[in-house]
Design a protein around this motif. Structure first.
Motif, PDB file in Angstrom:
ATOM      1  N   TYR A  99      43.253 -48.779  -8.233  1.00 23.14           N
ATOM      2  CA  TYR A  99      42.870 -47.815  -9.261  1.00 23.14           C
ATOM      3  C   TYR A  99      41.723 -48.363 -10.100  1.00 23.14           C
ATOM      4  O   TYR A  99      40.791 -47.629 -10.448  1.00 23.14           O
ATOM      5  N   ALA A 100      41.768 -49.644 -10.429  1.00 20.64           N
ATOM      6  CA  ALA A 100      40.683 -50.259 -11.204  1.00 20.64           C
ATOM      7  C   ALA A 100      39.363 -50.172 -10.442  1.00 20.64           C
ATOM      8  O   ALA A 100      38.297 -50.002 -11.043  1.00 20.64           O
ATOM      9  N   HIS A 101      39.431 -50.280  -9.119  1.00 18.96           N
ATOM     10  CA  HIS A 101      38.229 -50.145  -8.287  1.00 18.96           C
ATOM     11  C   HIS A 101      37.639 -48.743  -8.433  1.00 18.96           C
ATOM     12  O   HIS A 101      36.422 -48.592  -8.653  1.00 18.96           O
ATOM     13  N   PHE A 102      38.478 -47.726  -8.330  1.00 17.47           N
ATOM     14  CA  PHE A 102      37.993 -46.348  -8.473  1.00 17.47           C
ATOM     15  C   PHE A 102      37.460 -46.090  -9.879  1.00 17.47           C
ATOM     16  O   PHE A 102      36.429 -45.438 -10.064  1.00 17.47           O
ATOM     17  N   LEU A 103      38.172 -46.601 -10.873  1.00 23.57           N
ATOM     18  CA  LEU A 103      37.761 -46.396 -12.258  1.00 23.57           C
ATOM     19  C   LEU A 103      36.452 -47.112 -12.550  1.00 23.57           C
ATOM     20  O   LEU A 103      35.562 -46.576 -13.224  1.00 23.57           O
ATOM     21  N   PHE A 104      36.314 -48.319 -12.012  1.00 25.46           N
ATOM     22  CA  PHE A 104      35.064 -49.070 -12.177  1.00 25.46           C
ATOM     23  C   PHE A 104      33.890 -48.279 -11.617  1.00 25.46           C
ATOM     24  O   PHE A 104      32.832 -48.173 -12.249  1.00 25.46           O
ATOM     25  N   ASN A 105      34.081 -47.697 -10.438  1.00 22.66           N
ATOM     26  CA  ASN A 105      33.002 -46.917  -9.820  1.00 22.66           C
ATOM     27  C   ASN A 105      32.640 -45.687 -10.649  1.00 22.66           C
ATOM     28  O   ASN A 105      31.481 -45.262 -10.670  1.00 22.66           O
ATOM     29  N   ALA A 106      33.636 -45.120 -11.348  1.00 18.54           N
ATOM     30  CA  ALA A 106      33.354 -43.964 -12.201  1.00 18.54           C
ATOM     31  C   ALA A 106      32.534 -44.374 -13.418  1.00 18.54           C
ATOM     32  O   ALA A 106      31.665 -43.622 -13.877  1.00 18.54           O
ATOM     33  N   PHE A 107      32.787 -45.558 -13.950  1.00 23.46           N
ATOM     34  CA  PHE A 107      32.012 -46.054 -15.089  1.00 23.46           C
ATOM     35  C   PHE A 107      30.632 -46.558 -14.654  1.00 23.46           C
ATOM     36  O   PHE A 107      29.671 -46.484 -15.414  1.00 23.46           O
ATOM     37  N   ASP A 108      30.555 -47.083 -13.439  1.00 20.25           N
ATOM     38  CA  ASP A 108      29.290 -47.622 -12.912  1.00 20.25           C
ATOM     39  C   ASP A 108      28.421 -46.459 -12.433  1.00 20.25           C
ATOM     40  O   ASP A 108      28.257 -46.226 -11.238  1.00 20.25           O
ATOM     41  N   THR A 109      27.835 -45.755 -13.377  1.00 19.21           N
ATOM     42  CA  THR A 109      27.145 -44.501 -13.062  1.00 19.21           C
ATOM     43  C   THR A 109      25.891 -44.689 -12.213  1.00 19.21           C
ATOM     44  O   THR A 109      25.495 -43.790 -11.473  1.00 19.21           O
ATOM     45  N   ASP A 110      25.240 -45.853 -12.317  1.00 21.78           N
ATOM     46  CA  ASP A 110      24.041 -46.069 -11.500  1.00 21.78           C
ATOM     47  C   ASP A 110      24.350 -46.846 -10.227  1.00 21.78           C
ATOM     48  O   ASP A 110      23.456 -47.205  -9.475  1.00 21.78           O
ATOM     49  N   HIS A 111      25.650 -47.138  -9.990  1.00 22.21           N
ATOM     50  CA  HIS A 111      26.123 -47.754  -8.736  1.00 22.21           C
ATOM     51  C   HIS A 111      25.385 -49.050  -8.397  1.00 22.21           C
ATOM     52  O   HIS A 111      24.998 -49.279  -7.252  1.00 22.21           O
ATOM     53  N   ASN A 112      25.234 -49.909  -9.404  1.00 16.28           N
ATOM     54  CA  ASN A 112      24.577 -51.198  -9.177  1.00 16.28           C
ATOM     55  C   ASN A 112      25.571 -52.356  -9.155  1.00 16.28           C
ATOM     56  O   ASN A 112      25.175 -53.515  -9.160  1.00 16.28           O
ATOM     57  N   GLY A 113      26.858 -52.052  -9.137  1.00 15.09           N
ATOM     58  CA  GLY A 113      27.870 -53.095  -9.029  1.00 15.09           C
ATOM     59  C   GLY A 113      28.272 -53.733 -10.335  1.00 15.09           C
ATOM     60  O   GLY A 113      29.013 -54.721 -10.343  1.00 15.09           O
ATOM     61  N   SER A 114      27.802 -53.189 -11.453  1.00  9.62           N
ATOM     62  CA  SER A 114      28.173 -53.724 -12.755  1.00  9.62           C
ATOM     63  C   SER A 114      28.215 -52.594 -13.776  1.00  9.62           C
ATOM     64  O   SER A 114      27.551 -51.574 -13.607  1.00  9.62           O
ATOM     65  N   VAL A 115      29.021 -52.806 -14.818  1.00  6.04           N
ATOM     66  CA  VAL A 115      29.134 -51.826 -15.891  1.00  6.04           C
ATOM     67  C   VAL A 115      28.520 -52.423 -17.147  1.00  6.04           C
ATOM     68  O   VAL A 115      28.966 -53.458 -17.640  1.00  6.04           O
ATOM     69  N   SER A 116      27.486 -51.782 -17.641  1.00  8.48           N
ATOM     70  CA  SER A 116      26.835 -52.244 -18.863  1.00  8.48           C
ATOM     71  C   SER A 116      27.568 -51.710 -20.078  1.00  8.48           C
ATOM     72  O   SER A 116      28.429 -50.819 -19.974  1.00  8.48           O
ATOM     73  N   PHE A 117      27.214 -52.242 -21.243  1.00  8.59           N
ATOM     74  CA  PHE A 117      27.798 -51.742 -22.481  1.00  8.59           C
ATOM     75  C   PHE A 117      27.527 -50.252 -22.642  1.00  8.59           C
ATOM     76  O   PHE A 117      28.409 -49.473 -23.023  1.00  8.59           O
ATOM     77  N   GLU A 118      26.314 -49.843 -22.319  1.00  9.09           N
ATOM     78  CA  GLU A 118      25.956 -48.433 -22.436  1.00  9.09           C
ATOM     79  C   GLU A 118      26.795 -47.559 -21.495  1.00  9.09           C
ATOM     80  O   GLU A 118      27.252 -46.479 -21.886  1.00  9.09           O
ATOM     81  N   ASP A 119      26.995 -48.038 -20.247  1.00 12.10           N
ATOM     82  CA  ASP A 119      27.826 -47.304 -19.283  1.00 12.10           C
ATOM     83  C   ASP A 119      29.226 -47.069 -19.842  1.00 12.10           C
ATOM     84  O   ASP A 119      29.763 -45.959 -19.804  1.00 12.10           O
ATOM     85  N   PHE A 120      29.798 -48.164 -20.368  1.00 15.83           N
ATOM     86  CA  PHE A 120      31.180 -48.090 -20.820  1.00 15.83           C
ATOM     87  C   PHE A 120      31.319 -47.203 -22.048  1.00 15.83           C
ATOM     88  O   PHE A 120      32.253 -46.408 -22.156  1.00 15.83           O
ATOM     89  N   VAL A 121      30.391 -47.329 -22.975  1.00 16.67           N
ATOM     90  CA  VAL A 121      30.460 -46.522 -24.194  1.00 16.67           C
ATOM     91  C   VAL A 121      30.371 -45.038 -23.877  1.00 16.67           C
ATOM     92  O   VAL A 121      31.137 -44.223 -24.410  1.00 16.67           O
TER      93      VAL A 121
END
Length: 225
Positions: A99-121
């Motif tokens: 589930y964390a994998h799916f949720l991470f991908n939803a937050f990773d809007t530009d699909h670069n393998g990382s979630v920035s502060f802006e993405d998360f906010v």
């Protein structure tokens, strides 16, 4: 594990605690002031002002979130491994990895393998304070695993299995093994209006808004964010 990585993990776990307080409604202006007095916040005023305009958070809330996210970790991003570690802290009774994998991908809007502060906010802003339409759009994006604009029965089943795995065997009443599939069948019977085997975003939103049973079922999703 290097000192920076240890400090980064500690600060990100603090960040997760702030998220939990936000989710439970226990983060109030007074507590924000207390947190601000405890440590100096290093932030980029221009970026925070932009995020304040784009999100539904106040500048003070953004400053606290930023401190927890970035303090002692200059990269300013969270990778999937760290994200999974954070989520496992909240659901020790089950396996939250998928589930964390799916949720991470939803937050990773530009699909670069990382979630920035802006993405998360921006994601958190929708989940906590967005309109019903915004929240359902976000939920649709989560279920649409391959991002082709449709939800298939297989995609929804993958998400449901991941949620049940994360909740673990401690649920009451005890869930049957085929509960995720039954849940998906119920969803699809009501959502797939033209019976073409996929659910469009319009079908998804219309069904959720009109059917009280589906909206109650959606609470399973909301409670694990």
């Amino acid at each position: 594990m290097s000192g920076c990585r240890k400090r980064c993990k500690r600060e990100i776990l603090k960040f997760a605690q702030y998220l939990l307080r936000l989710l439970t409604g226990s983060l109030h202006p007074d507590s924000v002031e207390d947190e601000m007095e405890m440590a100096t916040v290093r932030h980029r005023p221009e970026a925070l002002e932009l995020l304040e305009a784009q999100s539904k958070f106040t500048k003070k809330e953004l400053q606290i979130l930023y401190r927890g996210f970035k303090n002692e970790c200059p990269s300013g991003v969270v990778n999937e491994e760290t994200f999974k570690e954070i989520y496992s802290q909240f659901f020790p009774q089950g396996d939250s990895t998928t589930y964390a994998h799916f949720l991470f991908n939803a937050f990773d809007t530009d699909h670069n393998g990382s979630v920035s502060f802006e993405d998360f906010v921006m994601g958190l802003s929708i989940l906590l304070r967005g309109t019903v339409q915004e929240k359902l759009n976000w939920a649709f994006n989560l279920y649409d695993i391959n991002k082709d604009g449709y939800i298939t029965k297989e995609e929804m089943l993958d998400i449901m299995k991941a949620i049940y795995d994360m909740m673990g065997k401690c649920t009451y009443p005890v869930l049957k093994e085929d509960a995720p599939r039954q849940h998906v069948e119920t969803f699809f019977q009501k959502m797939d209006k033209n019976k073409d085997g996929v659910v469009t975003i319009d079908e998804f939103i219309e069904s959720c808004q009109k059917d009280e049973n589906i909206m109650r079922s959606m609470q399973l999703f909301e409670n694990v964010i």
